[in-house]
Design a protein around this motif. Structure first.
Motif, PDB file in Angstrom:
ATOM      1  N   TRP A   1       0.835  -1.200   0.000  1.00 30.12           N
ATOM      2  CA  TRP A   1       0.000   0.000   0.000  1.00 30.12           C
ATOM      3  C   TRP A   1       0.876   1.259   0.000  1.00 30.12           C
ATOM      4  O   TRP A   1       0.516   2.272  -0.619  1.00 30.12           O
ATOM      5  N   SER A   2       2.023   1.179   0.653  1.00 34.42           N
ATOM      6  CA  SER A   2       2.953   2.305   0.650  1.00 34.42           C
ATOM      7  C   SER A   2       3.485   2.563  -0.759  1.00 34.42           C
ATOM      8  O   SER A   2       3.635   3.722  -1.183  1.00 34.42           O
ATOM      9  N   PHE A   3       3.752   1.484  -1.481  1.00 30.29           N
ATOM     10  CA  PHE A   3       4.187   1.623  -2.877  1.00 30.29           C
ATOM     11  C   PHE A   3       3.108   2.304  -3.703  1.00 30.29           C
ATOM     12  O   PHE A   3       3.388   3.227  -4.475  1.00 30.29           O
ATOM     13  N   TYR A   4       1.869   1.869  -3.518  1.00 30.25           N
ATOM     14  CA  TYR A   4       0.750   2.487  -4.236  1.00 30.25           C
ATOM     15  C   TYR A   4       0.675   3.986  -3.927  1.00 30.25           C
ATOM     16  O   TYR A   4       0.494   4.812  -4.825  1.00 30.25           O
ATOM     17  N   GLY A   5       0.793   4.323  -2.646  1.00 30.74           N
ATOM     18  CA  GLY A   5       0.664   5.714  -2.237  1.00 30.74           C
ATOM     19  C   GLY A   5       1.767   6.593  -2.790  1.00 30.74           C
ATOM     20  O   GLY A   5       1.517   7.693  -3.296  1.00 30.74           O
ATOM     21  N   HIS A   6       3.003   6.120  -2.707  1.00 33.03           N
ATOM     22  CA  HIS A   6       4.135   6.920  -3.176  1.00 33.03           C
ATOM     23  C   HIS A   6       4.162   7.035  -4.701  1.00 33.03           C
ATOM     24  O   HIS A   6       4.485   8.104  -5.241  1.00 33.03           O
ATOM     25  N   LEU A   7       3.807   5.957  -5.393  1.00 34.10           N
ATOM     26  CA  LEU A   7       3.819   6.021  -6.853  1.00 34.10           C
ATOM     27  C   LEU A   7       2.741   6.956  -7.372  1.00 34.10           C
ATOM     28  O   LEU A   7       2.992   7.771  -8.278  1.00 34.10           O
ATOM     29  N   THR A   8       1.533   6.870  -6.822  1.00 30.35           N
ATOM     30  CA  THR A   8       0.463   7.757  -7.277  1.00 30.35           C
ATOM     31  C   THR A   8       0.739   9.208  -6.864  1.00 30.35           C
ATOM     32  O   THR A   8       0.385  10.142  -7.591  1.00 30.35           O
ATOM     33  N   ALA A   9       1.378   9.401  -5.718  1.00 29.36           N
ATOM     34  CA  ALA A   9       1.764  10.760  -5.316  1.00 29.36           C
ATOM     35  C   ALA A   9       2.768  11.330  -6.306  1.00 29.36           C
ATOM     36  O   ALA A   9       2.689  12.513  -6.680  1.00 29.36           O
ATOM     37  N   TYR A  10       3.705  10.506  -6.721  1.00 31.53           N
ATOM     38  CA  TYR A  10       4.716  10.935  -7.689  1.00 31.53           C
ATOM     39  C   TYR A  10       4.064  11.329  -9.004  1.00 31.53           C
ATOM     40  O   TYR A  10       4.327  12.407  -9.554  1.00 31.53           O
ATOM     41  N   TRP A  11       3.196  10.469  -9.519  1.00 31.26           N
ATOM     42  CA  TRP A  11       2.514  10.757 -10.786  1.00 31.26           C
ATOM     43  C   TRP A  11       1.593  11.957 -10.665  1.00 31.26           C
ATOM     44  O   TRP A  11       1.563  12.822 -11.534  1.00 31.26           O
ATOM     45  N   ALA A  12       0.834  12.016  -9.574  1.00 31.83           N
ATOM     46  CA  ALA A  12      -0.120  13.112  -9.404  1.00 31.83           C
ATOM     47  C   ALA A  12       0.582  14.463  -9.313  1.00 31.83           C
ATOM     48  O   ALA A  12       0.101  15.465  -9.849  1.00 31.83           O
ATOM     49  N   SER A  13       1.735  14.507  -8.655  1.00 28.56           N
ATOM     50  CA  SER A  13       2.458  15.765  -8.483  1.00 28.56           C
ATOM     51  C   SER A  13       3.030  16.280  -9.800  1.00 28.56           C
ATOM     52  O   SER A  13       3.393  17.455  -9.903  1.00 28.56           O
ATOM     53  N   ILE A  14       3.108  15.407 -10.794  1.00 25.03           N
ATOM     54  CA  ILE A  14       3.590  15.817 -12.116  1.00 25.03           C
ATOM     55  C   ILE A  14       2.424  16.130 -13.048  1.00 25.03           C
ATOM     56  O   ILE A  14       2.369  17.206 -13.652  1.00 25.03           O
ATOM     57  N   TYR A  15       1.475  15.196 -13.132  1.00 18.02           N
ATOM     58  CA  TYR A  15       0.433  15.279 -14.165  1.00 18.02           C
ATOM     59  C   TYR A  15      -0.948  15.699 -13.670  1.00 18.02           C
ATOM     60  O   TYR A  15      -1.798  16.071 -14.476  1.00 18.02           O
ATOM     61  N   GLY A  16      -1.202  15.600 -12.374  1.00 19.74           N
ATOM     62  CA  GLY A  16      -2.495  16.019 -11.865  1.00 19.74           C
ATOM     63  C   GLY A  16      -3.666  15.175 -12.330  1.00 19.74           C
ATOM     64  O   GLY A  16      -4.795  15.671 -12.405  1.00 19.74           O
ATOM     65  N   HIS A  17      -3.429  13.906 -12.613  1.00 21.54           N
ATOM     66  CA  HIS A  17      -4.527  13.049 -13.064  1.00 21.54           C
ATOM     67  C   HIS A  17      -5.498  12.745 -11.919  1.00 21.54           C
ATOM     68  O   HIS A  17      -5.124  12.759 -10.742  1.00 21.54           O
ATOM     69  N   ARG A  18      -6.741  12.460 -12.288  1.00 25.45           N
ATOM     70  CA  ARG A  18      -7.750  12.050 -11.313  1.00 25.45           C
ATOM     71  C   ARG A  18      -7.413  10.680 -10.737  1.00 25.45           C
ATOM     72  O   ARG A  18      -6.710   9.880 -11.357  1.00 25.45           O
ATOM     73  N   CYS A  19      -7.972  10.407  -9.573  1.00 23.61           N
ATOM     74  CA  CYS A  19      -7.757   9.106  -8.937  1.00 23.61           C
ATOM     75  C   CYS A  19      -8.219   7.967  -9.838  1.00 23.61           C
ATOM     76  O   CYS A  19      -7.586   6.911  -9.901  1.00 23.61           O
ATOM     77  N   GLY A  20      -9.331   8.183 -10.562  1.00 24.07           N
ATOM     78  CA  GLY A  20      -9.874   7.138 -11.427  1.00 24.07           C
ATOM     79  C   GLY A  20      -8.920   6.686 -12.518  1.00 24.07           C
ATOM     80  O   GLY A  20      -8.961   5.533 -12.954  1.00 24.07           O
ATOM     81  N   VAL A  21      -8.054   7.590 -12.960  1.00 25.32           N
ATOM     82  CA  VAL A  21      -7.059   7.220 -13.966  1.00 25.32           C
ATOM     83  C   VAL A  21      -6.138   6.143 -13.404  1.00 25.32           C
ATOM     84  O   VAL A  21      -5.847   5.135 -14.071  1.00 25.32           O
ATOM     85  N   PHE A  22      -5.682   6.339 -12.182  1.00 23.90           N
ATOM     86  CA  PHE A  22      -4.787   5.354 -11.559  1.00 23.90           C
ATOM     87  C   PHE A  22      -5.526   4.061 -11.227  1.00 23.90           C
ATOM     88  O   PHE A  22      -4.987   2.962 -11.415  1.00 23.90           O
ATOM     89  N   GLN A  23      -6.752   4.186 -10.731  1.00 22.44           N
ATOM     90  CA  GLN A  23      -7.526   3.000 -10.382  1.00 22.44           C
ATOM     91  C   GLN A  23      -7.763   2.103 -11.601  1.00 22.44           C
ATOM     92  O   GLN A  23      -7.774   0.876 -11.473  1.00 22.44           O
ATOM     93  N   ASN A  24      -7.945   2.704 -12.754  1.00 23.50           N
ATOM     94  CA  ASN A  24      -8.291   1.942 -13.955  1.00 23.50           C
ATOM     95  C   ASN A  24      -7.085   1.497 -14.774  1.00 23.50           C
ATOM     96  O   ASN A  24      -7.253   0.852 -15.812  1.00 23.50           O
ATOM     97  N   LEU A  25      -5.888   1.848 -14.332  1.00 23.61           N
ATOM     98  CA  LEU A  25      -4.678   1.427 -15.042  1.00 23.61           C
ATOM     99  C   LEU A  25      -4.566  -0.093 -15.012  1.00 23.61           C
ATOM    100  O   LEU A  25      -4.607  -0.705 -13.941  1.00 23.61           O
ATOM    101  N   THR A  26      -4.419  -0.703 -16.178  1.00 20.35           N
ATOM    102  CA  THR A  26      -4.330  -2.163 -16.252  1.00 20.35           C
ATOM    103  C   THR A  26      -2.887  -2.611 -16.463  1.00 20.35           C
ATOM    104  O   THR A  26      -2.038  -1.849 -16.941  1.00 20.35           O
TER     105      THR A  26
END
Length: 245
Positions: A57-82
């Motif tokens: 879960w820590s990996f999930y949190g840090h990776l999405t924080a990293y991506w979000a701080s660059i691109y500002g994508h919605r949470c749903g974008v990350f949730q739906n990544l296959t």
């Protein structure tokens, strides 16, 4: 309908003001990106050594924080990544650059796939995690990159993001929406119209709608600049009257 439209317009402005009241400074977004980039490889090493579930879960949190701080994508974008979308990016990678296309997200009809542009190191994080997924509960049957023990898409990404944010010593408890609003606002105030359009298109953000409803929602500095324009307009008029008197 007219009173309703008025109420809706006022509500839109109020919502925008509330969001911009939680504006995350540029320096904080940069600090998030730098701290997460340093922490992610360490977390992956812990996962490889058979760490507890909370490390995942820590990996999930840090990776999405990293991506979000660059691109500002919605949470749903990350949730739906296959997983397939991550693997497809490797096939089309070029000279150490990779683009992940996420087809399922809120505004895909207007913008098409949401994208993540990664360098070789960043894509290597994803490859390492996928190489470990068979050792993680739910990983063998997973379709989504951010999977759970039941192999479904993780619905707690915002929580893990906030936990990662706090662990990096950053102030506040922002959501993905707060980060998105902050990046869109910084882009609006920093870039020329053409570059702002490029940023907005990449983050699947409709600037036309934002500008339509929030054009008068100025911060103190912007409002002061508008006042200067008013004062200049009057001064020019007085000057011209003096010339032609």
């Amino acid at each position: 309908m007219r009173p309703v439209r008025r109420s809706v317009a006022v509500h839109e402005v109020a919502v925008k003001q509330a969001k911009e009241g939680r504006l995350i400074p540029k320096a904080t977004l940069r600090a998030c990106r730098e701290a997460a980039k340093k922490k992610i490889p360490e977390i992956l090493d812990l996962l490889e050594s058979g760490a507890e579930r909370k490390t995942q879960w820590s990996f999930y949190g840090h990776l999405t924080a990293y991506w979000a701080s660059i691109y500002g994508h919605r949470c749903g974008v990350f949730q739906n990544l296959t997983i397939q979308e991550v693997e497809d990016a490797h096939k089309t990678g070029s000279e150490g650059h990779f683009v992940i296309n996420i087809s399922a997200h809120k505004t895909n009809q207007a913008f098409g796939a949401a994208q993540l542009a990664l360098d070789k190191e960043e894509y290597g994080w994803l490859e390492k995690f996928l190489s470990l997924r068979s050792t993680l509960l739910g990983g063998k049957d997973a379709t989504y990159f951010f999977f759970t023990s039941k192999a479904g898409s993780c619905k707690n990404l915002n929580q893990y993001f906030q936990e990662a944010w706090a662990s990096m010593g950053l102030q506040g408890t922002p959501t993905f929406t707060d980060v998105r609003t902050s990046i869109a606002t910084h882009a609006k105030n920093t870039h020329c119209p053409d570059d702002r359009r490029k940023v907005a298109q990449f983050m699947c953000h409709d600037t036309a709608t934002a500008d339509r409803f929030y054009a008068l929602n100025l911060n103190a500095k912007q409002a002061a600049e508008h006042r200067r324009l008013f004062e200049t307009a009057v001064a020019v008029e007085v000057f011209l009257l003096t010339i032609f008197a």
